[in-house]
Scaffold this active site. Sequence first.
Site, short mmCIF file in Angstrom:
data_model
loop_
_atom_site.label_atom_id
_atom_site.label_comp_id
_atom_site.label_asym_id
_atom_site.label_seq_id
_atom_site.Cartn_x
_atom_site.Cartn_y
_atom_site.Cartn_z
N TYR A 64 -2.69 -10.41 4.24
CA TYR A 64 -2.66 -9.00 4.66
C TYR A 64 -4.09 -8.53 4.84
O TYR A 64 -4.86 -8.44 3.88
CB TYR A 64 -1.91 -8.19 3.59
CG TYR A 64 -1.85 -6.70 3.80
CD1 TYR A 64 -2.15 -6.08 5.01
CD2 TYR A 64 -1.48 -5.87 2.73
CE1 TYR A 64 -2.07 -4.71 5.17
CE2 TYR A 64 -1.40 -4.50 2.88
CZ TYR A 64 -1.70 -3.92 4.09
OH TYR A 64 -1.62 -2.56 4.24
N TYR A 103 -12.79 -3.91 -2.58
CA TYR A 103 -13.94 -3.38 -3.32
C TYR A 103 -15.06 -4.40 -3.54
O TYR A 103 -16.22 -4.10 -3.31
CB TYR A 103 -13.52 -2.77 -4.68
CG TYR A 103 -14.68 -2.08 -5.39
CD1 TYR A 103 -15.13 -0.84 -4.96
CD2 TYR A 103 -15.35 -2.69 -6.44
CE1 TYR A 103 -16.20 -0.22 -5.57
CE2 TYR A 103 -16.42 -2.08 -7.06
CZ TYR A 103 -16.85 -0.84 -6.61
OH TYR A 103 -17.92 -0.24 -7.21
N LYS A 158 -0.22 -10.31 8.09
CA LYS A 158 -0.06 -8.93 8.54
C LYS A 158 -1.44 -8.45 8.96
O LYS A 158 -2.35 -8.33 8.12
CB LYS A 158 0.51 -8.05 7.43
CG LYS A 158 0.54 -6.57 7.79
CD LYS A 158 0.97 -5.70 6.61
CE LYS A 158 0.91 -4.21 6.95
NZ LYS A 158 1.28 -3.36 5.80
N ARG A 205 -9.13 -0.10 4.69
CA ARG A 205 -8.87 0.33 3.31
C ARG A 205 -9.59 -0.54 2.30
O ARG A 205 -9.87 -0.09 1.18
CB ARG A 205 -7.36 0.28 3.01
CG ARG A 205 -6.55 1.29 3.79
CD ARG A 205 -5.15 1.43 3.25
NE ARG A 205 -5.13 2.21 2.02
CZ ARG A 205 -4.45 3.34 1.86
NH1 ARG A 205 -3.73 3.84 2.83
NH2 ARG A 205 -4.48 3.97 0.70
N THR A 240 0.83 -1.20 0.00
CA THR A 240 0.00 0.00 0.00
C THR A 240 0.87 1.25 0.00
O THR A 240 0.64 2.19 -0.78
CB THR A 240 -0.91 0.01 1.24
OG1 THR A 240 -1.69 -1.17 1.27
CG2 THR A 240 -1.82 1.22 1.24
N ILE A 296 5.20 -4.83 10.04
CA ILE A 296 5.41 -4.26 8.71
C ILE A 296 4.97 -2.81 8.81
O ILE A 296 3.78 -2.53 8.99
CB ILE A 296 4.64 -5.05 7.64
CG1 ILE A 296 5.21 -6.47 7.55
CG2 ILE A 296 4.73 -4.35 6.28
CD1 ILE A 296 4.45 -7.40 6.62
#
Length: 297
Positions: A139, A113, A167, A144, A50, A209
């Site tokens: 992840y 999405y 993560k 987001r 990202t 991370i």
Amino acid sequence: MMRINHSLTGSMVALITPMFDNGSVDFASLEALVEFHIESGTKAIISMGTTGESATLNQKEHIEVMRKTIGFSNKRIAIIAGTGANSTSEAIELTQAAKEIGADACLLVTPYYNKPTQEGLFQHYKLIAETVDIDQILYNVPGRTAVDLLPETIVRLSSISNIIGVKDATGDLTVAKTLIDNCPEDFLLYSGDDATAIEFILMGGHGGISVTANVAPKALSQAYEAAYNDDKTGAQGYDKPLANLHKNLFIESNPIPVKWAMHKMGKCESGIRLPLTKLSQQARVVLERDLSNLGVM
């Protein structure tokens, strides 16, 4: 065989992709950043996550940035390639490309999405793992992606041999505890939330991370190493001066603030791609104060 790879514990940086003001990738600055992290004790670089603006580079550029980063590292630091996508077939293509160019592992964000079900998420990751023989890290960043990879689904996926870790960027330490209590001992658990990472690692996590690691890699490496070795006092001592930075690097959408910070540190130009824009004037005042207080600007 235990899956824990100790080169993939501790502080790992979600690396920015430096750009010229016209938005093209600045590979000379990228090479310098790789050297900066090797010298600072960072344990691994995440290329094209990202923070690396994976969402604004096309696939050809995406692979080229990963390839260059791997080449610049010359096997001196682990390179984890960001290869997630909201299309399973595209994620497979990127993951296969990462394997072919020599990545050490891949980091795969949840399909954003389209909001798959938990079964859809399980099948997505299972198919990628079965198709591409490379170590893979899940992840989860629901703030987001609009989809939450639930702990029970992560536990299911942890039984797949080349899915080696996750993560977790929820910032919810109850999620961390659930993962620590229920995942196999050899399954790597990473914090993706700078503000709570020390607590996550002290609870039993293996590292983080980090966005902050772009700016203060040495201090964060020391903090995470101390936490990983159960040195709570040492970890908190290294981390405390970074508390404002952990917060203010998200004063606007990541990676807007961190790219501006790296620019002010003289590490790159200020380029960033639309629809992201440069940091606002009012936010610059806040962030530049943090950088000045740390003595890095």
